[in-house]
Design a protein around this motif. Structure first.
Motif, PDB file in Angstrom:
ATOM      1  N   LEU A  60      -0.061  13.296   4.404  1.00 32.25           N
ATOM      2  CA  LEU A  60       1.200  12.708   3.969  1.00 32.25           C
ATOM      3  C   LEU A  60       1.682  11.814   5.104  1.00 32.25           C
ATOM      4  O   LEU A  60       2.167  12.293   6.124  1.00 32.25           O
ATOM      5  N   THR A  61       1.502  10.501   4.927  1.00 34.00           N
ATOM      6  CA  THR A  61       1.740   9.537   5.998  1.00 34.00           C
ATOM      7  C   THR A  61       2.863   8.588   5.607  1.00 34.00           C
ATOM      8  O   THR A  61       2.880   8.055   4.500  1.00 34.00           O
ATOM      9  N   ASP A  62       3.809   8.373   6.544  1.00 28.39           N
ATOM     10  CA  ASP A  62       4.903   7.450   6.254  1.00 28.39           C
ATOM     11  C   ASP A  62       4.525   6.038   6.695  1.00 28.39           C
ATOM     12  O   ASP A  62       3.424   5.798   7.200  1.00 28.39           O
ATOM     13  N   ALA A  63       5.434   5.108   6.488  1.00 30.92           N
ATOM     14  CA  ALA A  63       5.167   3.689   6.782  1.00 30.92           C
ATOM     15  C   ALA A  63       4.911   3.438   8.264  1.00 30.92           C
ATOM     16  O   ALA A  63       4.241   2.472   8.632  1.00 30.92           O
ATOM     17  N   ASP A  64       5.439   4.305   9.131  1.00 33.15           N
ATOM     18  CA  ASP A  64       5.238   4.151  10.572  1.00 33.15           C
ATOM     19  C   ASP A  64       3.961   4.815  11.063  1.00 33.15           C
ATOM     20  O   ASP A  64       3.658   4.795  12.247  1.00 33.15           O
ATOM     21  N   GLY A  65       3.212   5.433  10.136  1.00 32.05           N
ATOM     22  CA  GLY A  65       1.963   6.076  10.505  1.00 32.05           C
ATOM     23  C   GLY A  65       2.108   7.526  10.952  1.00 32.05           C
ATOM     24  O   GLY A  65       1.128   8.149  11.354  1.00 32.05           O
ATOM     25  N   ARG A  66       3.322   8.072  10.889  1.00 32.09           N
ATOM     26  CA  ARG A  66       3.515   9.478  11.262  1.00 32.09           C
ATOM     27  C   ARG A  66       3.007  10.368  10.130  1.00 32.09           C
ATOM     28  O   ARG A  66       3.247  10.088   8.962  1.00 32.09           O
ATOM     29  N   ILE A  67       2.339  11.442  10.505  1.00 35.30           N
ATOM     30  CA  ILE A  67       1.800  12.378   9.520  1.00 35.30           C
ATOM     31  C   ILE A  67       2.769  13.545   9.383  1.00 35.30           C
ATOM     32  O   ILE A  67       3.119  14.199  10.361  1.00 35.30           O
ATOM     33  N   HIS A  68       3.197  13.793   8.141  1.00 40.30           N
ATOM     34  CA  HIS A  68       4.168  14.854   7.863  1.00 40.30           C
ATOM     35  C   HIS A  68       3.510  16.093   7.270  1.00 40.30           C
ATOM     36  O   HIS A  68       4.150  17.127   7.138  1.00 40.30           O
TER      37      HIS A  68
END
Length: 111
Positions: A60-68
């Motif tokens: 689950l990756t956001d637009a900034d590339g952080r993985i949640h």
């Protein structure tokens, strides 16, 4: 009289600092929630040095590339007999899982 004025100014300054801190914390929390809500599930694969295997999954990756979050689909040993076939099968399963997980998420808003 000077002591009262000093105390009044100190209280006003401390109150202003507290209000700014609360507002900044609330804004950061809202940004984090929006970031998580706009995150999408995508296929991810990587090798862990020294472990002797490749991990295939969805993240689950956001637009900034952080993985949640992450779901591991398969761990393929580097010395597997038919590594390429195992990798392709795991990747296809990960693509299907990402598709189904994204169905339950709100639509992404891309600017």
């Amino acid at each position: 009289m000077r002591i009262i004025a000093f105390l009044a100014v100190t209280i006003i300054v401390l109150t202003a600092i507290l209000l700014v801190a609360v507002a900044m914390t609330a804004a950061a929390k809202r940004r984090n929630q929006v970031s998580q809500m706009s995150a999408r599930w995508a296929v991810r694969h990587y090798a862990i040095p020294g472990r002797g295997h490749t991990v295939v999954g969805v993240a689950l990756t956001d637009a900034d590339g952080r993985i949640h979050g992450e779901h591991v689909v398969a761990r393929i040993q580097d010395d597997a007999q038919d590594w390429q076939r195992d990798f392709i099968v795991a990747r296809q399963e990960a693509e299907e899982r990402a598709f189904h997980l994204n169905i339950d998420r709100p639509p992404s808003i891309e600017g």
